[in-house]
Scaffold this active site. Structure first.
Site, PDB file in Angstrom:
ATOM      1  N   TYR A 286       0.852  -1.193   0.000  1.00 27.78           N
ATOM      2  CA  TYR A 286       0.000   0.000   0.000  1.00 27.78           C
ATOM      3  C   TYR A 286       0.886   1.241   0.000  1.00 27.78           C
ATOM      4  CZ  TYR A 286       0.731  -0.439   5.105  1.00 27.78           C
ATOM      5  OH  TYR A 286       1.277  -0.588   6.351  1.00 27.78           O
TER       6      TYR A 286
ATOM      7  N   HIS B  20       5.884  -0.275   1.733  1.00 29.16           N
ATOM      8  CA  HIS B  20       5.647   0.724   0.687  1.00 29.16           C
ATOM      9  C   HIS B  20       6.648   0.570  -0.455  1.00 29.16           C
ATOM     10  CE1 HIS B  20       3.438   2.267   3.981  1.00 29.16           C
ATOM     11  NE2 HIS B  20       4.504   2.619   4.658  1.00 29.16           N
TER      12      HIS B  20
END
Ligand code: C5P
Length: 312
Positions: free
Chosen positions: A240, A287
């Protein structure tokens, strides 16, 4: 005859005005400002949504960046969002929690739209160590909107990071006390984060309990917006988006001109900070740090944003 005289007079007046603007100060800058006023988008020299149909398509695909009482999260979005968390509370529980949230928080005022008579400028300030010694402080403070993240401090770092904060994006584990004028932008990863907000802001008998932020300035990022950023901007790389990249995507809905500070890993790929002790183990975690950085560079090259890459 009279009307002809008036037309001639108005034409001369317009030409003189353009001439004066053109000659004053930054010359072509002022002229392009006049032209952009007539281009109907915004009053900046260049407006974010100007040109580039691909960029406009991505923007158009965006759901509302903030949750609201009326917004209905779909089961599909919820399923995506649920993957990010370890507890498995069902969709109904999420919906009830959101409903309870908006019993406490007032509706979020709509975002100020772009308009030919205003230029909304944003400084998006990440926490990279490349801010150290940058002297960007006054430049950052010059923006209408200054968005900071997590625990990025100001005190002691004013020369490099400025003093103004209009918005701070954070989640419970990275939270810090905000003053009465700063918007708390909650980046929720899990239902527990929404429950945390309820617990922090629910009316309490203990009047002395310190509020973490001004209740009227709380904004909650929409899980559908997270999913959109992950899919449309990051092409599903990483698990994400990072707080910083989400903030950049959010700023595209708030600003006509975006300047980005405090992004970039060190030469070993660590997300080092401008504050605290040097930590050599701050990889970019779930990330896609590299991908995010590349997109930042591309947006800079395409003159969509201006990326200030600091000094280290
Ligand atoms: O470390 P933290 O998550 O608080 O930093 C906020 C954001 O700043 C990150 O999500 C990331 O996008 C950006 N950052 C960066 N390079 C660093 C440190 C942070 O790009 N060295």
């Amino acid at each position: 005859m009279l009307s002809r005289k008036i037309t001639v007079f108005i034409t001369i007046l317009c030409l003189t005005t353009i001439g004066v603007f053109y000659r004053s100060g930054s010359g072509s800058g002022s002229a392009s400002r006049i032209l952009s006023i007539y281009s109907n988008l915004c009053a900046c020299e260049k407006c974010l949504t100007e040109g580039d149909p691909d960029f406009r398509e991505i923007m158009k695909a965006s759901p509302k960046p903030f949750l609201s009482r009326e917004y209905e999260t779909t089961q599909e979005v919820f399923n995506w969002w649920k993957r990010l968390q370890s507890n498995k509370d069902p969709f109904d529980f999420y919906n009830t929690t959101v409903k309870n949230l908006f019993e406490i928080f007032p509706p979020i005022p709509p975002l100020i739209e772009s308009s030919p008579d205003r230029c909304r400028t944003c400084a998006v300030v990440g926490n990279s160590g490349n801010l150290k010694g940058s002297h960007y402080g006054p430049l950052i403070d010059f923006h209408d909107i200054v968005i900071r993240m997590n625990r990025g401090p100001i005190k002691g770092y004013e020369k490099d990071v400025g003093t103004k904060t209009t918005h701070r994006v954070m989640y419970p584990e990275s939270s810090t006390l905000l003053d009465n004028t700063t918007h708390l932008v909650m980046f929720p990863f899990k239902i527990k984060d929404l429950q945390w907000l309820i617990q922090k802001f629910a009316p309490s008998k203990n009047k002395a309990a310190k509020r973490i932020a001004n209740k009227d300035l709380v904004m909650i990022l929409n899980p559908a917006f997270m999913k959109y950023v992950h899919e449309m901007w990051l092409k599903k790389k990483g698990r994400y988006p990072s707080t910083g990249f989400m903030t950049l995507a959010l700023s595209m809905h708030m600003c006509d001109e975006i300047n980005v500070f405090g992004f970039g890993a060190d030469s070993d790929g660590n997300w080092y900070h401008y504050f605290g002790a040097v930590n050599k183990n701050l990889r970019t975690g779930p990330h896609p740090g590299g991908q995010e950085y590349d997109i930042l560079q591309q947006l800079h090259k395409a003159h969509k944003i201006h990326f200030y890459n600091g000094w280290q």
